[in-house]
Design a protein around this motif. Sequence first.
Motif, PDB file in Angstrom:
ATOM      1  N   LYS A  12       0.829  -1.194   0.000  1.00 28.74           N
ATOM      2  CA  LYS A  12       0.000   0.000   0.000  1.00 28.74           C
ATOM      3  C   LYS A  12       0.867   1.249   0.000  1.00 28.74           C
ATOM      4  O   LYS A  12       1.824   1.359   0.758  1.00 28.74           O
ATOM      5  CB  LYS A  12      -0.909  -0.002   1.227  1.00 28.74           C
ATOM      6  CG  LYS A  12      -1.950   1.099   1.198  1.00 28.74           C
ATOM      7  CD  LYS A  12      -2.963   0.901   2.309  1.00 28.74           C
ATOM      8  CE  LYS A  12      -4.044   1.961   2.224  1.00 28.74           C
ATOM      9  NZ  LYS A  12      -5.079   1.754   3.256  1.00 28.74           N
ATOM     10  N   ARG A  13       0.511   2.209  -0.877  1.00 33.08           N
ATOM     11  CA  ARG A  13       1.267   3.449  -0.984  1.00 33.08           C
ATOM     12  C   ARG A  13       0.264   4.601  -1.022  1.00 33.08           C
ATOM     13  O   ARG A  13      -0.172   5.021  -2.096  1.00 33.08           O
ATOM     14  CB  ARG A  13       2.135   3.435  -2.244  1.00 33.08           C
ATOM     15  CG  ARG A  13       3.162   2.312  -2.266  1.00 33.08           C
ATOM     16  CD  ARG A  13       3.788   2.185  -3.651  1.00 33.08           C
ATOM     17  NE  ARG A  13       4.506   3.380  -4.042  1.00 33.08           N
ATOM     18  CZ  ARG A  13       5.797   3.600  -3.772  1.00 33.08           C
ATOM     19  NH1 ARG A  13       6.488   2.698  -3.089  1.00 33.08           N
ATOM     20  NH2 ARG A  13       6.391   4.708  -4.161  1.00 33.08           N
ATOM     21  N   PRO A  14      -0.128   5.151   0.140  1.00 33.90           N
ATOM     22  CA  PRO A  14      -1.136   6.210   0.184  1.00 33.90           C
ATOM     23  C   PRO A  14      -0.656   7.508  -0.468  1.00 33.90           C
ATOM     24  O   PRO A  14       0.541   7.741  -0.641  1.00 33.90           O
ATOM     25  CB  PRO A  14      -1.359   6.418   1.692  1.00 33.90           C
ATOM     26  CG  PRO A  14      -0.855   5.171   2.332  1.00 33.90           C
ATOM     27  CD  PRO A  14       0.281   4.717   1.475  1.00 33.90           C
ATOM     28  N   ALA A  15      -1.610   8.359  -0.802  1.00 31.73           N
ATOM     29  CA  ALA A  15      -1.297   9.663  -1.378  1.00 31.73           C
ATOM     30  C   ALA A  15      -0.740  10.598  -0.300  1.00 31.73           C
ATOM     31  O   ALA A  15      -0.916  10.374   0.904  1.00 31.73           O
ATOM     32  CB  ALA A  15      -2.543  10.265  -2.004  1.00 31.73           C
ATOM     33  N   VAL A  16      -0.081  11.658  -0.748  1.00 36.32           N
ATOM     34  CA  VAL A  16       0.537  12.628   0.148  1.00 36.32           C
ATOM     35  C   VAL A  16       0.041  14.036  -0.182  1.00 36.32           C
ATOM     36  O   VAL A  16      -0.091  14.395  -1.359  1.00 36.32           O
ATOM     37  CB  VAL A  16       2.075  12.606   0.021  1.00 36.32           C
ATOM     38  CG1 VAL A  16       2.707  13.642   0.952  1.00 36.32           C
ATOM     39  CG2 VAL A  16       2.620  11.224   0.335  1.00 36.32           C
ATOM     40  N   THR A  17      -0.232  14.813   0.860  1.00 39.72           N
ATOM     41  CA  THR A  17      -0.543  16.233   0.704  1.00 39.72           C
ATOM     42  C   THR A  17       0.404  17.028   1.600  1.00 39.72           C
ATOM     43  O   THR A  17       0.550  16.700   2.781  1.00 39.72           O
ATOM     44  CB  THR A  17      -1.999  16.546   1.088  1.00 39.72           C
ATOM     45  OG1 THR A  17      -2.884  15.780   0.269  1.00 39.72           O
ATOM     46  CG2 THR A  17      -2.300  18.023   0.898  1.00 39.72           C
ATOM     47  N   VAL A  18       1.054  18.039   1.037  1.00 42.19           N
ATOM     48  CA  VAL A  18       1.985  18.868   1.804  1.00 42.19           C
ATOM     49  C   VAL A  18       1.570  20.329   1.671  1.00 42.19           C
ATOM     50  O   VAL A  18       1.288  20.800   0.553  1.00 42.19           O
ATOM     51  CB  VAL A  18       3.433  18.701   1.309  1.00 42.19           C
ATOM     52  CG1 VAL A  18       4.390  19.530   2.172  1.00 42.19           C
ATOM     53  CG2 VAL A  18       3.839  17.234   1.341  1.00 42.19           C
ATOM     54  N   ALA A  19       1.540  21.040   2.788  1.00 43.88           N
ATOM     55  CA  ALA A  19       1.201  22.460   2.755  1.00 43.88           C
ATOM     56  C   ALA A  19       2.243  23.245   1.965  1.00 43.88           C
ATOM     57  O   ALA A  19       3.430  22.900   1.948  1.00 43.88           O
ATOM     58  CB  ALA A  19       1.086  22.998   4.182  1.00 43.88           C
ATOM     59  N   GLU A  20       1.809  24.292   1.302  1.00 43.77           N
ATOM     60  CA  GLU A  20       2.703  25.091   0.463  1.00 43.77           C
ATOM     61  C   GLU A  20       3.674  25.915   1.302  1.00 43.77           C
ATOM     62  O   GLU A  20       3.419  26.239   2.456  1.00 43.77           O
ATOM     63  CB  GLU A  20       1.882  26.018  -0.431  1.00 43.77           C
ATOM     64  CG  GLU A  20       1.000  25.296  -1.428  1.00 43.77           C
ATOM     65  CD  GLU A  20       0.236  26.255  -2.310  1.00 43.77           C
ATOM     66  OE1 GLU A  20       0.364  27.483  -2.104  1.00 43.77           O
ATOM     67  OE2 GLU A  20      -0.490  25.790  -3.210  1.00 43.77           O
ATOM     68  N   GLY A  21       4.806  26.225   0.671  1.00 42.05           N
ATOM     69  CA  GLY A  21       5.753  27.146   1.293  1.00 42.05           C
ATOM     70  C   GLY A  21       6.964  26.520   1.933  1.00 42.05           C
ATOM     71  O   GLY A  21       7.798  27.228   2.505  1.00 42.05           O
TER      72      GLY A  21
END
Length: 325
Positions: free
Chosen positions: A106-115
Amino acid sequence: VVPNGVRVLEEGAFAHNNELKAIVIPNSLKRILKGALSGLPKLEAVATYDSSPSDAKVEPGVFWAPSLEGVEDWPWALDGVEEYRFGSSLEDVAISEAQGGLFQTKRPAVTVAEGGTFSSLDGMLMGEGGKRLVYCPNENKLSPSASDFSIPEGVEEISEGAFKAAPFSEIAIPPTVRKIGKSAFARMPLQSVSVPGTVEQFDESRESDWADGSQGIFAFCDAMQSASLGEGTTRIPDAMFYGCSGLLECSLPSTLKSIGNYSFGNCRNLELVVPDACTDIHPKAFGSGILSSVRSVSLSERVSEETLAAVCSNANGALVMKRDG
């Protein structure tokens, strides 16, 4: 619940807890060390709080850690997690050596805040302003189908383990790529691959006589039947195609000069023609001993008798020929 003020989650902190379903961490937590979250089959969520744990909002399937600065042994094998969410403070990511191995698919998606140092693009973790692809999830909007994936134009580096065990059978590598890390595409169900000649650097381990097969860029892609390396490529790194037992053909460029240790080890169905300019060949480039060799290999007349003898002594039944003229 991790107490407020804790800055580091030490090695093995929550390891192998078969009943743990959620972890609540403080914003003071900055680093998660290797093995801290290993072996947590029922973990479904990680939430963050500022001053009181009661402030945390646990969202099932989400690993939410906005204040982390560094993570080791990532991505963690957490079956209940569907998405990782990090803040702009993330500065250091160390991919797990076992990531994508026998125990994690399993390889979940990633979200990273900008900046910050890292960013996210359709679930991928990107670095250096989008020039370095650090990690790709199993599902991605850039994939035209469930089996194909095109690396975005402009990516210059593919990090170690970036696609390890990802489910794609076809992958397109753009000519903007200059560097590929160890095990970047290992254990994938690739059927074929074409590596552009623009790639200038392949990471490899050459610390001993034994090249670690698991570190090979395409190691154990046993469904792969064909591969090609573009003109401009000068070296095939250690263990690059190690364990690609289904590989039947590999087109090599005229610019090739060197083949590393176990580059084609355990490619037992491969019939290979090595170009004339390639004379620097590791004695175990095509396998040795109990490890299966290629089916046949044709070498240039320029290859020294010493190199030929060394290759033959390790060929383990492979047909090794030296071309005339």
